[in-house]
Write an enzyme that holds these catalytic residues in place. Structure first.
Site, mmCIF file in Angstrom:
data_model
loop_
_atom_site.group_PDB
_atom_site.id
_atom_site.type_symbol
_atom_site.label_atom_id
_atom_site.label_comp_id
_atom_site.label_asym_id
_atom_site.label_seq_id
_atom_site.Cartn_x
_atom_site.Cartn_y
_atom_site.Cartn_z
ATOM 1 N N GLY A 153 -44.837 52.694 -51.877
ATOM 2 C CA GLY A 153 -44.447 51.592 -50.986
ATOM 3 C C GLY A 153 -43.474 52.122 -49.943
ATOM 4 O O GLY A 153 -43.517 53.296 -49.574
ATOM 5 N N ARG A 154 -42.592 51.244 -49.481
ATOM 6 C CA ARG A 154 -41.692 51.630 -48.388
ATOM 7 C C ARG A 154 -40.817 52.838 -48.748
ATOM 8 O O ARG A 154 -40.687 53.780 -47.965
ATOM 9 C CB ARG A 154 -40.787 50.450 -48.021
ATOM 10 N N ILE A 155 -40.208 52.803 -49.959
ATOM 11 C CA ILE A 155 -39.287 53.902 -50.307
ATOM 12 C C ILE A 155 -40.077 55.178 -50.599
ATOM 13 O O ILE A 155 -39.697 56.265 -50.154
ATOM 14 C CB ILE A 155 -38.371 53.483 -51.481
ATOM 15 N N ARG A 199 -35.843 52.070 -61.329
ATOM 16 C CA ARG A 199 -35.188 51.264 -62.366
ATOM 17 C C ARG A 199 -35.217 52.070 -63.663
ATOM 18 O O ARG A 199 -36.239 52.694 -63.996
ATOM 19 C CB ARG A 199 -35.920 49.935 -62.581
ATOM 20 N N GLU A 217 -27.165 49.693 -68.121
ATOM 21 C CA GLU A 217 -26.190 50.004 -67.068
ATOM 22 C C GLU A 217 -24.963 49.116 -67.211
ATOM 23 O O GLU A 217 -25.124 47.909 -67.361
ATOM 24 C CB GLU A 217 -26.833 49.839 -65.685
ATOM 25 N N HIS A 270 -26.137 54.185 -60.170
ATOM 26 C CA HIS A 270 -26.968 53.216 -59.431
ATOM 27 C C HIS A 270 -26.385 52.952 -58.031
ATOM 28 O O HIS A 270 -26.017 51.824 -57.692
ATOM 29 C CB HIS A 270 -27.108 51.906 -60.229
HETATM 30 C C1 GLV Z 1 -31.187 48.523 -55.879
HETATM 31 O O1 GLV Z 1 -31.512 49.083 -56.883
HETATM 32 C C2 GLV Z 1 -31.970 47.526 -55.251
HETATM 33 O O2 GLV Z 1 -32.939 47.033 -55.859
HETATM 34 O O3 GLV Z 1 -31.662 47.159 -54.108
#
Ligand code: GLV
Length: 345
Positions: A172-174, A254, A283, A302
């Site tokens: 996707g985008r990332i 995640r 976390e 995170h």
């Molecule tokens: C960070 O983990 C987000 O989902 O923006």
């Protein structure tokens, strides 16, 4: 509501009470000040998250809630908030919110995509480079006085990044932004996704493969999938055993996408070379997490989207989503558009 240049109707509207927003943590000023301008605003003042019972108490008379990814927003919260109409989350991921239930109840849910894409991709690369070139180990080596010989051909050798194969899981985008950076390192790019992503193929020559092939062939496996029941422990013992002994796993998606116990075994027993982790199954991760004892693991708390610029923009998006909704416009980052059938604007 709440518009500056006043016609008669607007003056009348301005006199109406402002909608109430509860914000579960201080967010950057750019968003917070905007929210305060339009809403009757209360913010949980502490650095640590509010206990669930506080959220439950505060939503009793709230029209809107601003949530963080660490706040569990479920039926218990919805039951307590009869006036709750919108949840504006400051994160792209929203696996902490029961969106299906929110939709059923006519509660709008929004997130903050896109502004954090490049910042998050940068951090995947920071982890990748740090673990492959042993940056954290090297830093400790110097500070703790282990550097006793000026230069040695075998001192702190890592693995080449340039010309290696990167496997992007979730394009996707990332994932796309991570692949874009890989082109600067002359890397071969593989990707796995449940849907075809022609743009990553066209723009960077990435090749779509199945997950097992990606794991077998990649030197760097980077995870960029959302957490859903289909991606829970996507990377488990069986999958880790497919990876090369010289390969690295990078996770800033995640924590529960990776079975941490299996990952520990893989790192300890040398099935893979190392890992870069910004996210954990729990976390904050407990300090006795055995992964923290391993030198071939680089960890972070995170913080992938944590740049001043991006966090400010995320906060502003949170405000803009709320403002749009209360102006009876579709919020720009609505994640549950079906809600509009349940509660039309
Ligand atoms: C960070 O983990 C987000 O989902 O923006």
């Amino acid at each position: 509501m709440l518009i500056k240049n006043s016609t008669k109707t607007e003056q009348c509207e301005q006199a109406m009470p402002k909608p109430k927003v509860y914000i579960t943590r201080e967010i950057p000023d750019r968003g917070l000040n905007k929210i305060k301008q339009y809403f009757d605003t209360e913010v949980w003042p502490e650095y640590a998250p509010p206990p669930k019972k506080i959220i439950i108490e505060k939503v009793k008379d709230a029209d809107a809630l601003v949530s963080l990814l660490s706040d569990k927003i479920d039926s218990e919260v919805f039951d307590a908030g009869p006036k709750l109409k919108i949840i504006s989350q400051i994160a792209v991921g929203f696996d902490n919110i029961d969106v299906k239930e929110a939709t059923k109840r006519g509660i709008y849910v929004t997130n903050t995509p896109e502004v954090l894409t490049d910042t998050t991709a940068d951090f995947a690369w920071a982890l990748l480079m740090a673990v492959a070139r042993r940056v954290v180990e090297a830093d400790k080596y110097v500070r703790t006085g282990k550097w006793k010989v000026a230069w040695h051909p075998e001192m702190l050798q890592g693995r080449d990044i340039w010309s290696a194969t990167i496997g992007v899981v979730g394009a996707g985008r990332i994932g796309y932004a991570v692949a874009k950076r890989a082109t600067g390192f002359s890397m071969k790019i593989l990707y796995y996704d449940v849907i075809p992503r022609p743009e990553i193929e066209r723009d960077f020559g990435a090749k779509k493969v199945d997950l097992d092939t990606l794991l077998r062939e990649s030197d760097f496996v980077c995870l960029h999938v959302p957490l859903m029941k289909e991606t829970f422990h996507l990377i488990n013992e069986e999958k880790l055993r497919l990876m090369k002994k010289t390969a690295y796993l990078i996770n800033n998606a995640r924590g529960p996408v990776v079975d941490e116990k299996a990952l520990y075994k893989a790192l300890k027993e040398g099935w893979i070379a190392g890992a870069g982790l910004d996210v954990f199954e729990q976390e904050p991760t407990p300090t006795d997490n055995p992964l923290l004892k391993l030198d071939n693991v680089v960890v972070a708390p995170h913080i992938s989207s944590a740049s001043y610029e991006t966090r400010s923009q995320m906060a502003e998006m949170v405000a803009d989503n709320l403002i749009a909704f209360f102006q009876k416009k579709k919020p720009p980052n609505l994640v549950n558009p079906d809600v509009m059938k349940v509660r039309p604007l």
